[in-house]
Design an enzyme around this catalytic site. Structure first.
Site, mmCIF file in Angstrom:
data_model
loop_
_atom_site.group_PDB
_atom_site.id
_atom_site.type_symbol
_atom_site.label_atom_id
_atom_site.label_comp_id
_atom_site.label_asym_id
_atom_site.label_seq_id
_atom_site.Cartn_x
_atom_site.Cartn_y
_atom_site.Cartn_z
ATOM 1 N N SER B 143 31.145 45.568 37.181
ATOM 2 C CA SER B 143 30.488 46.949 35.852
ATOM 3 C C SER B 143 28.940 46.353 35.400
ATOM 4 O O SER B 143 28.271 46.405 36.669
ATOM 5 C CB SER B 143 31.449 46.837 35.414
ATOM 6 O OG SER B 143 31.381 48.464 34.125
ATOM 7 N N ASP B 304 38.458 54.214 40.634
ATOM 8 C CA ASP B 304 37.307 54.224 39.939
ATOM 9 C C ASP B 304 36.766 55.659 39.519
ATOM 10 O O ASP B 304 35.763 56.423 40.287
ATOM 11 C CB ASP B 304 36.674 53.131 40.295
ATOM 12 C CG ASP B 304 35.731 52.327 39.116
ATOM 13 O OD1 ASP B 304 35.127 53.490 37.984
ATOM 14 O OD2 ASP B 304 34.841 51.475 38.721
ATOM 15 N N HIS B 333 38.706 51.426 36.359
ATOM 16 C CA HIS B 333 37.841 50.633 36.429
ATOM 17 C C HIS B 333 38.680 49.379 35.678
ATOM 18 O O HIS B 333 38.540 47.855 36.251
ATOM 19 C CB HIS B 333 36.859 51.594 35.735
ATOM 20 C CG HIS B 333 35.530 50.843 35.818
ATOM 21 N ND1 HIS B 333 34.518 50.707 36.809
ATOM 22 C CD2 HIS B 333 34.859 49.897 34.385
ATOM 23 C CE1 HIS B 333 33.851 49.458 36.222
ATOM 24 N NE2 HIS B 333 34.099 48.802 35.101
#
Lengths: 357, 357
Positions: B143, B304, B333
């Site tokens: 991320s 995601d 995610h």
């Protein structure tokens, strides 16, 4: 005293009639003494009364997108052949709603809770009592309109010959319920909302803007933004053009949602969260969907972030004879607005085949 | 006066050291007079100093998930072979941060704007000055950690032999920037935030809860919620069990995010929105990625919602020799948290192959 909001007018949304069906008792226990439904019709009902198509509306929307995008010559929803009835949601801003009613017992924060089943029962009564329609050639709707479409097919199997739920589910998913909560909390967290007792929607502008911002994320897609697809979308107002994505967000998406009534959005959102045909079969989704006798084509949109195809397809699998056709829009859920001719052609092809079957 | 928040402690996050790199000038013009980085290391640096792996951290996270999930014997990140350095983000709550600094010129609302490039430059300085590390066998992060990983590979090509960005992009997308805005506005719209000048994060509880609620929608997936995957996740605290999805949302997701510091989240969010390696090449993303000499494996997670595989794959296509391996997690995610052994095995296989190459 009703609030005058120009968004909820024939000028902004297109012509409609307010048709009363009288006193209406709601599933959650509330009562609307004089329920008026905002109804737009296109085409003529034939003598056999067998050419009627019903279109229930989606969250925040009205009949406007339907006549602008889906209804007309050359479309499957052709008024020269079909009598098309678009009924705006109870509490949605045009039909009897928190900010428009002159009945103080249900105005603003006192507006009763409304369920998908209430809309469907009210529509059934309206069609029967006002138009004498006992059977529908088709029920078609998008998003919350799909929720109502499913509810129709389960609740009134003998009255629905065909059903086409677009980008919506028969049973709301937990993810969808959580998503809707973020939309509603964006509004209610604005001090200007004042427990539902504002005197102008502009007092809730901050909350409505946050609400719009969440829509920009969940209603659209990464591709929509990345490819700058918005460059091809006409402004809502010539004074509100946009040349950056921030301006599109400000001048289109925020402008649109900030024009709406907060309590109407909250009424619809509460209803959306609880859409579930399984309530008609003691919580058994398969049993509820198993009652359907309509010919059903399920139309999810690829890239839809909150009614993804897999969730729609799982319900189709429980529905006797249902088929699935995936629609394609770079706008994801907001593909419903008909930004792309290719998407509209896909809908027309699917509905055309269904109506011919 | 610094705010004591037990979330940001070795007890809660695992052991770490605060290492100073002195006065640090930020890209946006601010200065941190004594930048302290919260660093956790695992394993031993060998004499050749060629077994170092750097792990930058993600939004709201710390080194905790890394030692809990990804680092250890049997994992690709094996401390018996590698010297693994996890550096917590500037402003993230453990390194110098708005609510912990005792420098009044940068405390709370006066904390300067920090960019991904600042973190990467600070990490480079730390590794060189404190550990004598000139080259990294691998940079891997998820991320916002992936944002930093990309920045490392573009900014310091000679220092990065391998890079593995997981579930993140080199250039933040407009959709992602809009998404992050909804997260930040959920906090700043809370009157308790008070322009960043609260005296306890608990004063911002409503905003942090709304922030958490948006994460529950975008960080996870419809499948995660629909299949009740959360039933297999251990509670964060034995007193905070859950038997419905609403309770999981309340006792796990809200509890987690409501434990954090609002200004730290805002600092990280601002940084996230502006992650973009193209800034290093006059806005030319292809030129920036073209500088990379590291062996790169791009690791997006299927489902995601905001760093979807297609966005990650588009960047891999611009990166010399980069390959893509899609990871699979029902959590989307939040698969990064390592809920599934199968997901962790996929990461280990990808990183293991990369480290052996």
């Amino acid at each position: 005293m009703p609030i005058d909001n120009p968004f909820y007018s024939a000028q902004a949304q297109g012509d409609y009639a307010l048709l009363s069906i009288g006193r209406f008792e709601l599933e959650e226990g509330g009562v609307i003494e004089d329920l008026q439904l905002a109804v737009a019709t296109y085409g003529e009902l034939n003598e056999a009364k067998d050419n009627a198509i019903l279109v229930p509306t989606w969250f925040s929307g009205t009949h406007a997108t339907w006549w602008q995008v889906y209804i007309g010559e050359g479309h499957a929803l052709d008024p020269s052949r079909w009598f098309i009835v678009v009924v705006n949601q109870i509490g949605g801003g045009l039909s009897t709603s928190p900010h428009t009613t002159d009945d103080p017992s249900i105005a603003m924060s006192r507006f009763p809770k409304v369920r998908i089943g209430d809309d469907v029962r009210a529509q059934e009564q309206l069609l029967r009592e006002v138009f004498g329609i006992e059977r529908l050639a088709l029920v078609v709707g998008g998003s919350m309109g799909a929720q109502q479409t499913w509810e129709w097919a389960v609740r009134f199997p003998d009255k629905v010959l065909r059903a086409a739920p677009i980008a919506g589910t028969a049973q709301n998913t937990p993810h969808d319920t959580l998503f809707t909560r973020t939309l509603l909390d964006a509004i209610t967290s604005d001090p200007g909302w004042n427990g539902g007792e504002y005197t102008s929607h502009t007092q809730v502008r901050d909350g409505l803007a946050r609400h719009a911002d969440i829509w920009a994320v969940m209603g659209l897609t990464t591709d929509f933004w990345k490819t700058e697809f918005w460059r091809g979308i006409p402004p809502l107002d010539p004074a509100l053009s946009f040349s950056t994505y921030e301006e599109f967000q400000q001048n289109f998406i925020r402008f649109l949602f900030c024009s709406m009534d907060p309590d109407a959005l909250l009424c619809m959102g509460w209803k959306w969260q609880r859409g579930d045909v399984a309530r008609l079969a003691d919580g058994d989704l398969a049993a509820a969907l198993g009652r359907i006798t309509a010919r059903v084509v399920v139309l999810p949109i690829e890239q839809d972030m909150f009614f993804p195809p897999r969730d729609c397809e799982a319900e189709a699998a429980l529905t006797p004879g249902a088929t699935v056709t995936r629609l394609h829009s770079i706008a994801g859920h907001f593909g419903l607005f008909g930004f792309e001719a290719s998407y509209v052609a896909e809908v027309d092809a699917a509905l055309g085949a269904l109506l011919d079957a």
